[in-house]
Design a protein around this motif. Structure first.
Motif, mmCIF file in Angstrom:
data_model
loop_
_atom_site.group_PDB
_atom_site.id
_atom_site.type_symbol
_atom_site.label_atom_id
_atom_site.label_comp_id
_atom_site.label_asym_id
_atom_site.label_seq_id
_atom_site.Cartn_x
_atom_site.Cartn_y
_atom_site.Cartn_z
ATOM 1 N N LEU A 198 -5.245 36.879 7.200
ATOM 2 C CA LEU A 198 -4.242 36.408 6.247
ATOM 3 C C LEU A 198 -4.922 36.043 4.936
ATOM 4 N N ARG A 199 -6.059 35.371 5.023
ATOM 5 C CA ARG A 199 -6.823 35.053 3.815
ATOM 6 C C ARG A 199 -7.212 36.333 3.078
ATOM 7 N N SER A 200 -7.636 37.357 3.816
ATOM 8 C CA SER A 200 -8.050 38.623 3.197
ATOM 9 C C SER A 200 -6.873 39.291 2.501
ATOM 10 N N ALA A 201 -5.718 39.313 3.158
ATOM 11 C CA ALA A 201 -4.529 39.912 2.556
ATOM 12 C C ALA A 201 -4.126 39.170 1.294
ATOM 13 N N PHE A 202 -4.185 37.842 1.352
ATOM 14 C CA PHE A 202 -3.840 37.012 0.197
ATOM 15 C C PHE A 202 -4.823 37.277 -0.941
ATOM 16 N N ASN A 203 -6.085 37.464 -0.595
ATOM 17 C CA ASN A 203 -7.115 37.755 -1.593
ATOM 18 C C ASN A 203 -6.873 39.107 -2.284
ATOM 19 N N ASP B 67 -9.073 24.544 3.010
ATOM 20 C CA ASP B 67 -10.502 24.879 3.060
ATOM 21 C C ASP B 67 -11.124 24.561 4.416
ATOM 22 N N LYS B 68 -10.733 23.438 5.049
ATOM 23 C CA LYS B 68 -11.320 23.092 6.344
ATOM 24 C C LYS B 68 -10.894 24.072 7.429
ATOM 25 N N SER B 69 -9.636 24.484 7.402
ATOM 26 C CA SER B 69 -9.156 25.462 8.393
ATOM 27 C C SER B 69 -9.853 26.808 8.194
ATOM 28 N N LEU B 70 -10.082 27.175 6.949
ATOM 29 C CA LEU B 70 -10.758 28.444 6.660
ATOM 30 C C LEU B 70 -12.224 28.384 7.079
ATOM 31 N N ASP B 71 -12.873 27.255 6.831
ATOM 32 C CA ASP B 71 -14.269 27.104 7.251
ATOM 33 C C ASP B 71 -14.385 27.179 8.777
ATOM 34 N N ILE C 166 3.230 29.172 1.962
ATOM 35 C CA ILE C 166 1.962 28.458 2.123
ATOM 36 C C ILE C 166 1.886 27.250 1.196
ATOM 37 N N ALA C 167 2.546 27.335 0.060
ATOM 38 C CA ALA C 167 2.561 26.193 -0.866
ATOM 39 C C ALA C 167 3.189 24.963 -0.214
ATOM 40 N N LEU C 168 4.043 25.150 0.766
ATOM 41 C CA LEU C 168 4.712 24.041 1.457
ATOM 42 C C LEU C 168 4.033 23.691 2.781
ATOM 43 N N LEU C 169 2.939 24.382 3.105
ATOM 44 C CA LEU C 169 2.282 24.200 4.395
ATOM 45 C C LEU C 169 1.241 23.085 4.291
ATOM 46 N N PRO C 170 1.396 22.037 5.071
ATOM 47 C CA PRO C 170 0.413 20.941 5.013
ATOM 48 C C PRO C 170 -0.950 21.376 5.540
ATOM 49 N N TYR D 89 4.227 38.614 -10.840
ATOM 50 C CA TYR D 89 3.531 38.188 -9.628
ATOM 51 C C TYR D 89 2.506 37.088 -9.917
ATOM 52 N N ALA D 90 2.663 36.395 -11.003
ATOM 53 C CA ALA D 90 1.689 35.365 -11.389
ATOM 54 C C ALA D 90 1.553 34.284 -10.325
ATOM 55 N N ALA D 91 2.621 34.026 -9.601
ATOM 56 C CA ALA D 91 2.591 32.976 -8.575
ATOM 57 C C ALA D 91 1.643 33.318 -7.434
ATOM 58 N N VAL D 92 1.323 34.600 -7.270
ATOM 59 C CA VAL D 92 0.426 34.994 -6.170
ATOM 60 C C VAL D 92 -0.975 34.442 -6.401
ATOM 61 N N LEU D 93 -1.519 34.641 -7.596
ATOM 62 C CA LEU D 93 -2.872 34.141 -7.895
ATOM 63 C C LEU D 93 -2.919 32.625 -7.829
ATOM 64 N N GLU D 94 -1.950 31.971 -8.401
ATOM 65 C CA GLU D 94 -1.914 30.513 -8.361
ATOM 66 C C GLU D 94 -1.780 30.016 -6.924
ATOM 67 N N GLY D 95 -0.964 30.710 -6.161
ATOM 68 C CA GLY D 95 -0.795 30.329 -4.763
ATOM 69 C C GLY D 95 -2.080 30.501 -3.972
ATOM 70 N N TYR D 96 -2.818 31.555 -4.266
ATOM 71 C CA TYR D 96 -4.084 31.797 -3.566
ATOM 72 C C TYR D 96 -5.105 30.712 -3.888
ATOM 73 N N LYS D 97 -5.175 30.313 -5.145
ATOM 74 C CA LYS D 97 -6.103 29.241 -5.533
ATOM 75 C C LYS D 97 -5.771 27.955 -4.795
ATOM 76 N N GLY D 98 -4.484 27.623 -4.738
ATOM 77 C CA GLY D 98 -4.080 26.429 -4.010
ATOM 78 C C GLY D 98 -4.336 26.543 -2.521
ATOM 79 N N PHE D 99 -4.148 27.727 -1.986
ATOM 80 C CA PHE D 99 -4.394 28.004 -0.566
ATOM 81 C C PHE D 99 -5.847 27.702 -0.206
#
Length: 232
Positions: free
Chosen positions: A81-86, A112-116, A170-174, A97-107
């Motif tokens: 999912l991270r790869s697809a978002f990237n 970050d801990k879940s991704l690590d 994802i923007a609403l995902l805690p 589609y500007a919200a995609v890049l901003e959303g990815y940065k926030g993601f």
């Protein structure tokens, strides 16, 4: 004159008349009607401007189309999912589609801990399956396949639209809930590609049917010689 020649003449005369009548009838026989006009539809074209003879994931015997995202672990689902978002953040650069890049940065910041954690689990999994250095190579090879999967050009528009939806969700995902969301999020962002693959399979079926029905028809152009349709 009633000699032999006269008798022979009267014997041959009916035959000559019959031949003359048949010849006259033959000359008056109308020509056969022209063959019926066959309207040949255009040759089916690949969907979404895709190239011909494109290789796509095949459908297995169980009816499931196997892709790089099929039957992956929870950690792999997070990372895919991270790869697809990237890929979306890099390719969906149009203003809408500007919200995609901003959303990815926030993601990346919020999760970050879940991704690590997912990254560490995958390194351990590949290392255990293939050994240290080979595990790294195998993971990089697989990851390249994932990136290439989500970068198929014909699907860009619908992919970017799906990425917009993912960015909103994802923007609403805690933080801490990414692992539970990843499988459904991955399925949503993969859906445009599955639709494309299904459309491409339908194109191949339509193309085969076209060749079976029209591939051998002879087309006669006005005032030109007949030309056979050559299957492509």
């Amino acid at each position: 004159m009633t000699g032999p020649m006269t008798k022979r003449f009267w014997k041959l005369a009916p035959m000559a008349v019959l031949i003359s009548i048949l010849a006259a009838c033959a000359q008056k026989t109308p020509p056969p009607p022209p063959p019926p006009v066959v309207v040949i539809p255009p040759l089916p074209q690949p969907p979404m401007g895709a190239p011909e003879n494109m290789r796509i994931p095949e459908v297995a015997e169980n009816g499931v189309r196997k892709t790089v995202n099929t039957d992956v672990s929870s950690a792999q689902a997070v990372w895919n999912l991270r790869s697809a978002f990237n890929v979306a953040a890099l390719n969906c650069v149009e203003p809408e589609y500007a919200a995609v890049l901003e959303g990815y940065k926030g993601f990346l910041k919020v999760h970050d801990k879940s991704l690590d954690k997912a990254n560490a689990e995958l390194n351990k999994s590949f290392s255990g399956a293939f050994g240290g250095r080979e595990g790294i190579r195998q993971r990089e090879t697989y990851q390249t396949q994932v990136y290439n999967f989500f970068a198929v050009p014909p699907v860009k528009t619908t992919f970017c639209e799906a990425a917009m939806q993912i960015a909103s969700e994802i923007a609403l995902l805690p933080a801490g809930q990414l692992e539970g969301y990843a499988p459904q999020g991955l399925a949503k962002i993969e859906a445009p590609f599955m639709d494309f693959f299904n459309a491409y399979d339908q194109y191949r079926a339509d193309l085969a049917a076209w060749h079976a029905k029209y591939g051998g028809i002879v087309v006669i152009a006005p005032e030109r010689r007949a030309e056979a349709v050559t299957p492509q």
